[in-house]
Design a protein around this motif. Structure first.
Motif, PDB file in Angstrom:
ATOM      1  N   MET A  70      14.388   4.845 -20.027  1.00 53.90           N
ATOM      2  CA  MET A  70      14.707   4.374 -21.372  1.00 53.90           C
ATOM      3  C   MET A  70      14.511   5.438 -22.441  1.00 53.90           C
ATOM      4  O   MET A  70      14.945   5.273 -23.573  1.00 53.90           O
ATOM      5  N   THR A  71      13.846   6.537 -22.080  1.00 54.83           N
ATOM      6  CA  THR A  71      13.682   7.624 -23.041  1.00 54.83           C
ATOM      7  C   THR A  71      14.958   8.435 -23.201  1.00 54.83           C
ATOM      8  O   THR A  71      15.061   9.275 -24.095  1.00 54.83           O
ATOM      9  N   SER A  72      15.935   8.203 -22.339  1.00 54.23           N
ATOM     10  CA  SER A  72      17.228   8.875 -22.434  1.00 54.23           C
ATOM     11  C   SER A  72      18.201   8.016 -23.233  1.00 54.23           C
ATOM     12  O   SER A  72      18.521   6.892 -22.837  1.00 54.23           O
ATOM     13  N   THR A  73      18.659   8.531 -24.344  1.00 50.95           N
ATOM     14  CA  THR A  73      19.624   7.763 -25.143  1.00 50.95           C
ATOM     15  C   THR A  73      20.929   7.552 -24.370  1.00 50.95           C
ATOM     16  O   THR A  73      21.606   6.545 -24.549  1.00 50.95           O
ATOM     17  N   TYR A  74      21.263   8.493 -23.491  1.00 52.12           N
ATOM     18  CA  TYR A  74      22.473   8.350 -22.685  1.00 52.12           C
ATOM     19  C   TYR A  74      22.374   7.113 -21.793  1.00 52.12           C
ATOM     20  O   TYR A  74      23.332   6.346 -21.669  1.00 52.12           O
ATOM     21  N   LYS A  75      21.231   6.915 -21.154  1.00 55.76           N
ATOM     22  CA  LYS A  75      21.069   5.772 -20.250  1.00 55.76           C
ATOM     23  C   LYS A  75      21.137   4.455 -21.014  1.00 55.76           C
ATOM     24  O   LYS A  75      21.733   3.479 -20.551  1.00 55.76           O
ATOM     25  N   SER A  76      20.509   4.416 -22.183  1.00 55.71           N
ATOM     26  CA  SER A  76      20.548   3.189 -22.977  1.00 55.71           C
ATOM     27  C   SER A  76      21.972   2.876 -23.426  1.00 55.71           C
ATOM     28  O   SER A  76      22.460   1.750 -23.282  1.00 55.71           O
ATOM     29  N   LEU A  77      22.643   3.884 -23.963  1.00 53.74           N
ATOM     30  CA  LEU A  77      23.979   3.651 -24.511  1.00 53.74           C
ATOM     31  C   LEU A  77      25.015   3.416 -23.420  1.00 53.74           C
ATOM     32  O   LEU A  77      25.953   2.631 -23.619  1.00 53.74           O
ATOM     33  N   SER A  78      24.866   4.063 -22.274  1.00 49.64           N
ATOM     34  CA  SER A  78      25.822   3.816 -21.190  1.00 49.64           C
ATOM     35  C   SER A  78      25.613   2.432 -20.594  1.00 49.64           C
ATOM     36  O   SER A  78      26.546   1.843 -20.047  1.00 49.64           O
ATOM     37  N   PHE A  79      24.402   1.877 -20.718  1.00 50.50           N
ATOM     38  CA  PHE A  79      24.182   0.496 -20.282  1.00 50.50           C
ATOM     39  C   PHE A  79      24.944  -0.477 -21.175  1.00 50.50           C
ATOM     40  O   PHE A  79      25.549  -1.441 -20.695  1.00 50.50           O
ATOM     41  N   PHE A  80      24.938  -0.206 -22.476  1.00 53.09           N
ATOM     42  CA  PHE A  80      25.652  -1.082 -23.402  1.00 53.09           C
ATOM     43  C   PHE A  80      27.178  -0.889 -23.313  1.00 53.09           C
ATOM     44  O   PHE A  80      27.939  -1.771 -23.693  1.00 53.09           O
ATOM     45  N   ASP A  81      27.608   0.259 -22.815  1.00 57.48           N
ATOM     46  CA  ASP A  81      29.034   0.555 -22.687  1.00 57.48           C
ATOM     47  C   ASP A  81      29.520   0.116 -21.302  1.00 57.48           C
ATOM     48  O   ASP A  81      29.852   0.937 -20.439  1.00 57.48           O
ATOM     49  N   VAL A  82      29.583  -1.190 -21.100  1.00 56.48           N
ATOM     50  CA  VAL A  82      29.905  -1.734 -19.780  1.00 56.48           C
ATOM     51  C   VAL A  82      31.276  -1.276 -19.305  1.00 56.48           C
ATOM     52  O   VAL A  82      31.476  -0.960 -18.124  1.00 56.48           O
ATOM     53  N   ALA A  83      32.233  -1.228 -20.192  1.00 54.22           N
ATOM     54  CA  ALA A  83      33.599  -0.870 -19.817  1.00 54.22           C
ATOM     55  C   ALA A  83      33.761   0.631 -19.564  1.00 54.22           C
ATOM     56  O   ALA A  83      34.772   1.067 -19.017  1.00 54.22           O
ATOM     57  N   GLY A  84      32.775   1.421 -19.968  1.00 55.85           N
ATOM     58  CA  GLY A  84      32.839   2.858 -19.734  1.00 55.85           C
ATOM     59  C   GLY A  84      33.776   3.613 -20.642  1.00 55.85           C
ATOM     60  O   GLY A  84      34.202   4.722 -20.325  1.00 55.85           O
ATOM     61  N   HIS A  85      34.085   3.057 -21.809  1.00 52.02           N
ATOM     62  CA  HIS A  85      35.025   3.706 -22.720  1.00 52.02           C
ATOM     63  C   HIS A  85      34.454   4.995 -23.316  1.00 52.02           C
ATOM     64  O   HIS A  85      35.184   5.968 -23.515  1.00 52.02           O
ATOM     65  N   SER A  86      33.160   5.008 -23.608  1.00 48.87           N
ATOM     66  CA  SER A  86      32.563   6.148 -24.300  1.00 48.87           C
ATOM     67  C   SER A  86      31.674   7.005 -23.418  1.00 48.87           C
ATOM     68  O   SER A  86      31.519   8.201 -23.656  1.00 48.87           O
ATOM     69  N   PHE A  87      31.068   6.409 -22.389  1.00 49.71           N
ATOM     70  CA  PHE A  87      30.069   7.147 -21.610  1.00 49.71           C
ATOM     71  C   PHE A  87      30.383   7.221 -20.121  1.00 49.71           C
ATOM     72  O   PHE A  87      29.545   7.611 -19.321  1.00 49.71           O
ATOM     73  N   GLY A  88      31.579   6.846 -19.744  1.00 45.72           N
ATOM     74  CA  GLY A  88      31.953   6.974 -18.351  1.00 45.72           C
ATOM     75  C   GLY A  88      31.303   5.915 -17.482  1.00 45.72           C
ATOM     76  O   GLY A  88      31.287   4.731 -17.825  1.00 45.72           O
ATOM     77  N   ALA A  89      30.732   6.333 -16.358  1.00 44.10           N
ATOM     78  CA  ALA A  89      30.138   5.403 -15.387  1.00 44.10           C
ATOM     79  C   ALA A  89      29.010   4.603 -16.022  1.00 44.10           C
ATOM     80  O   ALA A  89      28.167   5.148 -16.747  1.00 44.10           O
ATOM     81  N   TRP A  90      28.998   3.316 -15.747  1.00 42.91           N
ATOM     82  CA  TRP A  90      27.962   2.432 -16.279  1.00 42.91           C
ATOM     83  C   TRP A  90      26.632   2.751 -15.629  1.00 42.91           C
ATOM     84  O   TRP A  90      26.544   2.936 -14.406  1.00 42.91           O
ATOM     85  N   ASP A  91      25.545   2.832 -16.422  1.00 39.86           N
ATOM     86  CA  ASP A  91      24.200   3.108 -15.920  1.00 39.86           C
ATOM     87  C   ASP A  91      23.351   1.864 -16.119  1.00 39.86           C
ATOM     88  O   ASP A  91      23.139   1.414 -17.242  1.00 39.86           O
ATOM     89  N   ALA A  92      22.865   1.300 -15.023  1.00 37.04           N
ATOM     90  CA  ALA A  92      22.146   0.025 -15.070  1.00 37.04           C
ATOM     91  C   ALA A  92      20.640   0.177 -15.257  1.00 37.04           C
ATOM     92  O   ALA A  92      19.905  -0.805 -15.143  1.00 37.04           O
ATOM     93  N   SER A  93      20.164   1.385 -15.553  1.00 38.13           N
ATOM     94  CA  SER A  93      18.716   1.637 -15.603  1.00 38.13           C
ATOM     95  C   SER A  93      17.984   0.664 -16.518  1.00 38.13           C
ATOM     96  O   SER A  93      16.976   0.055 -16.147  1.00 38.13           O
ATOM     97  N   LEU A  94      18.489   0.532 -17.746  1.00 38.61           N
ATOM     98  CA  LEU A  94      17.815  -0.330 -18.722  1.00 38.61           C
ATOM     99  C   LEU A  94      17.786  -1.773 -18.241  1.00 38.61           C
ATOM    100  O   LEU A  94      16.751  -2.452 -18.350  1.00 38.61           O
ATOM    101  N   GLY A  95      18.897  -2.260 -17.707  1.00 33.28           N
ATOM    102  CA  GLY A  95      18.971  -3.642 -17.253  1.00 33.28           C
ATOM    103  C   GLY A  95      18.045  -3.924 -16.089  1.00 33.28           C
ATOM    104  O   GLY A  95      17.363  -4.959 -16.049  1.00 33.28           O
ATOM    105  N   VAL A  96      17.983  -3.010 -15.101  1.00 34.16           N
ATOM    106  CA  VAL A  96      17.104  -3.202 -13.946  1.00 34.16           C
ATOM    107  C   VAL A  96      15.649  -3.228 -14.390  1.00 34.16           C
ATOM    108  O   VAL A  96      14.865  -4.093 -13.984  1.00 34.16           O
ATOM    109  N   THR A  97      15.291  -2.278 -15.241  1.00 34.08           N
ATOM    110  CA  THR A  97      13.901  -2.212 -15.727  1.00 34.08           C
ATOM    111  C   THR A  97      13.516  -3.477 -16.478  1.00 34.08           C
ATOM    112  O   THR A  97      12.438  -4.046 -16.256  1.00 34.08           O
ATOM    113  N   PHE A  98      14.387  -3.918 -17.363  1.00 32.92           N
ATOM    114  CA  PHE A  98      14.089  -5.103 -18.160  1.00 32.92           C
ATOM    115  C   PHE A  98      13.949  -6.338 -17.272  1.00 32.92           C
ATOM    116  O   PHE A  98      13.019  -7.140 -17.446  1.00 32.92           O
TER     117      PHE A  98
END
Length: 353
Positions: A70-98
């Motif tokens: 969660m200290t990576s802004t890329y991981k947080s923002l790519s989690f919110f970008d489900v469709a991958g429009h801005s950050f490419g591949a979806w990263d589930a790190s934040l969701g799994v942790t939560f």
């Protein structure tokens, strides 16, 4: 125990999910907590164990935040970008942790509060309120917007500010300013007048300046999605929350713990300092032994995003009375209607933005 039973004891009551604005009074409340609370073991103010356990809780939680990514802004923002429009591949790190953290805290909350805190003299827990005000909703939406704009929520931002990440330093300073701007709006005045308040504010500003000029982590690239790290992080975050509850009788709300550092009523300022000192020590510990966990290079918020996002998160968490930990973990675990609505609102806002 029947809900109709009551017990009278001296306690600290708050009206928000994030602990704060304490009012010490003798109250008669429904027996949400057992009668054993009428016989406190150790005075909260006299016990060094209370402050030690607060620091340990903060340390454990902060290490978990680092492992989670969660200290990576890329991981947080790519989690919110489900469709991958801005950050490419979806990263589930934040969701799994939560989800891991919430599952643990939710399942253990009843047993944690079934007897008196191990160290504190009483419980400092918010009432489970179903009052969903406009202010709560505005705050939750603002929090989600700021989180999605800059990529930080309060806990990870504080950790990254300690290690000298410039975007996090700006975000944390703006968060603090926004939180107190909202507080001033609520009470109709600026609250920084007491010498102790000014001293704490000066210490925070000095710490941020030193972090800015002497960063601890430089270079590297963000770690890829790791389910193992997310599970470890989620377990540690939940452990910190549970320790703080069972030992200290507290709900862990990072925005309130940080924001109320300069509250004019210093009834539990040492608790807040102790808890956040655990975050500081954890940031140094991880930067020395696991520096790769603190790299956030794939996405760097622009200056205006850090400042505006931090200010929005500060205003939002104050108006909304909580953040990811206070509402999302502790509030949902307590089955608080306000927290359920607030969590849905700030997550929905973050996904929309």
């Amino acid at each position: 125990t029947s809900d109709k039973q009551t017990n009278t004891h001296s306690s600290t009551i708050t009206d928000a999910t994030t602990p704060g604005s304490p009012v010490h009074t003798d109250v008669r409340q429904t027996n949400e907590r057992p009668p054993t609370l009428t016989a406190p073991r150790i005075s909260m103010r006299e016990s060094s164990a209370f402050y030690a356990s607060s620091a340990i809780s903060g340390f454990v939680m902060a290490v978990g935040v680092c492992f989670s990514g969660m200290t990576s802004t890329y991981k947080s923002l790519s989690f919110f970008d489900v469709a991958g429009h801005s950050f490419g591949a979806w990263d589930a790190s934040l969701g799994v942790t939560f989800c891991v953290s919430l599952a643990i805290v939710f399942s253990l909350w009843g047993s944690l509060t079934s007897s008196a805190p191990l160290v504190a003299s009483g419980w400092d827990l918010p009432r489970n309120s179903s009052d969903v005000s406009n202010e709560l909703m505005y705050g939750a939406f603002l929090f989600g917007f700021g989180w999605a704009l800059a990529g930080y929520c309060p806990g990870p931002a504080i950790i990254m500010a300690v290690v000298g990440n410039h975007a996090a330093v700006l975000f944390t300073a703006a968060l603090f300013a926004g939180w107190h701007a909202a507080a001033a709006h609520q009470v109709g005045r600026i609250g920084l007048s007491d010498p102790n308040q000014l001293l704490v504010a000066f210490a925070i500003a000095t710490g941020l300046y030193v972090s800015w000029t002497h960063p601890l982590v430089v270079g590297g690239t963000d770690l890829p999605f790791s389910p193992r790290n997310c599970v470890i992080g989620g377990v540690l975050v939940a452990s910190g929350v549970c320790l703080n509850c069972k030992f200290n009788g507290k709900v862990t709300g990072l925005s309130g713990i940080f924001g109320y550092l300069v509250d004019p009523r210093p009834t539990d300022r040492l608790y807040r300092i102790s808890f956040l000192s655990g975050f500081v020590v954890a940031a140094f510990f991880v930067s020395w032994y696991y520096p790769a966990l603190l790299v956030s290079s794939l996405h760097t918020p622009k200056t205006w995003q850090s400042l505006f996002g931090g200010f929005a998160v500060g205003v939002g968490t104050k108006l909304g009375s909580g953040c990811t930990s206070g509402h999302g973990l502790c509030g949902v675990a307590r089955r608080s209607p306000r927290s359920l609505v607030a969590t849905a609102a700030f997550l929905g806002s973050a996904f929309l933005w």
